[in-house]
Write a protein that holds these residues in place. Structure first.
Motif, PDB file in Angstrom:
ATOM      1  N   ASN A   1      37.082  40.968  46.115  1.00 47.13           N
ATOM      2  CA  ASN A   1      37.247  40.201  44.878  1.00 47.13           C
ATOM      3  C   ASN A   1      37.041  41.060  43.639  1.00 47.13           C
ATOM      4  O   ASN A   1      36.768  40.543  42.560  1.00 47.13           O
ATOM      5  CB  ASN A   1      36.313  38.982  44.857  1.00 47.13           C
ATOM      6  CG  ASN A   1      34.849  39.343  44.611  1.00 47.13           C
ATOM      7  OD1 ASN A   1      34.455  40.510  44.723  1.00 47.13           O
ATOM      8  ND2 ASN A   1      34.040  38.348  44.285  1.00 47.13           N
TER       9      ASN A   1
ATOM     10  N   ALA B   1      41.248  38.501  45.708  1.00 46.11           N
ATOM     11  CA  ALA B   1      41.132  37.421  44.737  1.00 46.11           C
ATOM     12  C   ALA B   1      41.758  37.840  43.411  1.00 46.11           C
ATOM     13  O   ALA B   1      41.516  38.955  42.934  1.00 46.11           O
ATOM     14  CB  ALA B   1      39.655  37.057  44.530  1.00 46.11           C
ATOM     15  N   ASP B   2      42.567  36.955  42.831  1.00 46.80           N
ATOM     16  CA  ASP B   2      43.228  37.224  41.551  1.00 46.80           C
ATOM     17  C   ASP B   2      44.208  38.386  41.651  1.00 46.80           C
ATOM     18  O   ASP B   2      44.096  39.398  40.951  1.00 46.80           O
ATOM     19  CB  ASP B   2      42.200  37.523  40.453  1.00 46.80           C
ATOM     20  CG  ASP B   2      41.476  36.278  39.975  1.00 46.80           C
ATOM     21  OD1 ASP B   2      42.139  35.230  39.854  1.00 46.80           O
ATOM     22  OD2 ASP B   2      40.252  36.347  39.739  1.00 46.80           O
ATOM     23  N   THR B   3      45.204  38.243  42.516  1.00 45.15           N
ATOM     24  CA  THR B   3      46.165  39.329  42.727  1.00 45.15           C
ATOM     25  C   THR B   3      46.978  39.643  41.473  1.00 45.15           C
ATOM     26  O   THR B   3      47.547  40.737  41.368  1.00 45.15           O
ATOM     27  CB  THR B   3      47.125  38.993  43.878  1.00 45.15           C
ATOM     28  OG1 THR B   3      47.764  37.733  43.609  1.00 45.15           O
ATOM     29  CG2 THR B   3      46.379  38.910  45.204  1.00 45.15           C
ATOM     30  N   GLN B   4      47.042  38.707  40.516  1.00 44.46           N
ATOM     31  CA  GLN B   4      47.817  38.975  39.301  1.00 44.46           C
ATOM     32  C   GLN B   4      47.222  40.107  38.477  1.00 44.46           C
ATOM     33  O   GLN B   4      47.895  40.684  37.632  1.00 44.46           O
ATOM     34  CB  GLN B   4      47.947  37.715  38.434  1.00 44.46           C
ATOM     35  CG  GLN B   4      46.675  37.275  37.726  1.00 44.46           C
ATOM     36  CD  GLN B   4      45.855  36.293  38.545  1.00 44.46           C
ATOM     37  OE1 GLN B   4      45.944  36.282  39.775  1.00 44.46           O
ATOM     38  NE2 GLN B   4      45.089  35.454  37.863  1.00 44.46           N
TER      39      GLN B   4
ATOM     40  N   VAL C   1      51.171  42.892  48.377  1.00 47.66           N
ATOM     41  CA  VAL C   1      51.101  41.468  48.042  1.00 47.66           C
ATOM     42  C   VAL C   1      52.484  40.836  48.164  1.00 47.66           C
ATOM     43  O   VAL C   1      52.644  39.746  48.734  1.00 47.66           O
ATOM     44  CB  VAL C   1      50.541  41.281  46.615  1.00 47.66           C
ATOM     45  CG1 VAL C   1      50.621  39.810  46.195  1.00 47.66           C
ATOM     46  CG2 VAL C   1      49.093  41.766  46.538  1.00 47.66           C
TER      47      VAL C   1
ATOM     48  N   GLU D   1      46.704  36.400  48.588  1.00 48.54           N
ATOM     49  CA  GLU D   1      45.844  35.840  47.549  1.00 48.54           C
ATOM     50  C   GLU D   1      44.779  34.961  48.193  1.00 48.54           C
ATOM     51  O   GLU D   1      45.078  34.132  49.050  1.00 48.54           O
ATOM     52  CB  GLU D   1      46.686  35.004  46.580  1.00 48.54           C
ATOM     53  CG  GLU D   1      45.899  34.189  45.582  1.00 48.54           C
ATOM     54  CD  GLU D   1      45.303  35.035  44.481  1.00 48.54           C
ATOM     55  OE1 GLU D   1      44.066  35.008  44.357  1.00 48.54           O
ATOM     56  OE2 GLU D   1      46.061  35.711  43.755  1.00 48.54           O
TER      57      GLU D   1
ATOM     58  N   ASN E   1      40.137  33.062  43.354  1.00 46.81           N
ATOM     59  CA  ASN E   1      39.620  33.914  42.294  1.00 46.81           C
ATOM     60  C   ASN E   1      38.120  34.084  42.479  1.00 46.81           C
ATOM     61  O   ASN E   1      37.511  33.444  43.334  1.00 46.81           O
ATOM     62  CB  ASN E   1      39.949  33.351  40.907  1.00 46.81           C
ATOM     63  CG  ASN E   1      39.447  31.932  40.730  1.00 46.81           C
ATOM     64  OD1 ASN E   1      38.251  31.677  40.767  1.00 46.81           O
ATOM     65  ND2 ASN E   1      40.372  30.991  40.545  1.00 46.81           N
TER      66      ASN E   1
END
Length: 372
Positions: free
Chosen positions: A92, A113-116, A127, A134, A137
């Protein structure tokens, strides 16, 4: 005037010989700068101790890494048992990504967590190919998806002891490994966490060699600025009405000083951030020559639109403002937060280039850019 070219920086980094620490078994080994973890080498296993795993914590967590068979005579109630090298990882924190990629084990990352916020082209491809999934978050992990991935370890950071998802995962038998690398007061201490990842993944020798090169390159830059005049510098910006200024022992404040700058808040002893009002900052820094680190602003106009008072600083009128937004992605990734800890020599080189450009004539800023 002494100069260090970009070629020499690269040569120092990739060409220097690595050293080996030959310490006796059962003694903490191989950690020089990091304060939050230690490693004990034993016959057939290792013990990694994490102290103060989150803010406000005084406890210690001990992980016992064993290869295949749990050693005889071990009291398993004392340790969190981790068979290694780990092959399936959930994380994460973006700081883990650069360490995994440098060690060549990024393909072991099965969940994030929070792949963006991922900057790495390689891991973004994972990804896209659903090789890395994912998992929610940092504040709201997807427990069911993580369980479905069957990770060997969940590498995690937490801002406090209460994290319901992490606690739930532990109750369900998952191995959560806390990594408070973000709490290290020095940038070399943060970089040394690559050794922690190296021990988990069976890449400890590679991690040791990489860090030795980083530290050598970093030291060469420190030596370069020792006799230079020190321009005045401040940092930070307003957020929610308060100015967050790095303390004198914060790694940002320390790096400005190590790069040959006179950091105006160097006399503050804390390692965190100062919470100041605008007037206090302006009174002390309105004539400062450089302003390094201005959140995610990318232009002088954007800063002025956010608060017209910024334009009253000399550094603003002179155009000597630098932000860490040179390497960003359309989805919100910022490589400063991803690989910056793993490449402290480049962070320091950026600061030296800003404050003493004549010393690095061929070097181009890597993480930072001058706001126009």
């Amino acid at each position: 005037m002494r100069q260090l070219s970009l070629f020499l920086v690269i040569t120092l980094f990739w060409g220097c010989e690595t050293t080996t620490n030959s310490k006796a078994a059962e003694e903490p080994t191989g950690v020089s700068y990091a304060e939050r973890f230690s490693v004990e080498e034993h016959e057939g296993y290792k013990i990694i101790r994490i102290n103060k795993p989150w803010n406000g914590s005084d406890e210690e967590i001990a992980y016992l890494l064993y290869d295949g068979v749990i050693p005889a005579g071990i009291d398993e109630s004392v340790y969190i048992m981790v068979p290694y090298p780990v092959q399936r990882i959930v994380s994460n924190s973006t700081t883990h990504l650069a360490f995994l990629e440098i060690l060549g084990v990024e393909d072991r990352l099965v969940g994030f967590a929070d792949t963006q916020y991922i900057y790495s082209e390689q891991i973004n491809q994972q990804v896209a190919n659903e090789q890395t999934l994912e998992v929610g978050n940092e504040g709201q992990l997807d427990v069911e998806r993580i369980l479905s991935l069957q990770p060997d370890v969940i590498l995690a950071f937490s801002s406090g002891s209460e994290n319901r998802q992490l606690n739930k995962l532990e109750e369900l038998g998952q191995t959560v490994v806390m990594t408070p690398d973000y709490m290290e007061p020095t940038i070399l201490g943060r970089a040394e966490w690559i050794k922690f990842i190296g021990h988990l993944t069976g890449k400890d020798k590679e991690a040791e060699a990489y860090f030795d090169k980083v530290a050598t390159a970093y030291d060469s830059l420190l030596a370069l600025v020792q006799t230079e005049q020190r321009p005045t510098v401040f940092s930070g910006s307003l957020y929610g009405g308060s100015w967050f200024m790095p303390s004198g022992n914060n790694y940002n404040g320390l790096m400005i000083q190590e790069a040959g700058g006179e950091y105006l808040w160097s006399d503050t002893e804390a390692s965190g951030w100062l919470n100041l009002d605008f007037e206090a900052v302006y009174a002390k820094a309105y004539e400062a020559q450089y302003w390094i680190g201005v959140a995610d602003y990318k232009s002088l106009e954007a800063m002025k639109n956010a608060d017209e008072r910024y334009a009253g600083f000399k550094a603003y009128t002179d155009g000597n403002i630098y932000g860490y937004t040179r390497r960003t992605s359309e989805r919100g990734g910022n490589d400063y937060f991803e690989s910056g800890n793993a490449q402290p020599h480049l962070l320091l080189a950026d600061h030296v280039k800003i404050l003493h450009p004549e010393l690095l004539p061929d070097y181009e800023l890597y993480y930072y850019q001058q706001l126009q």
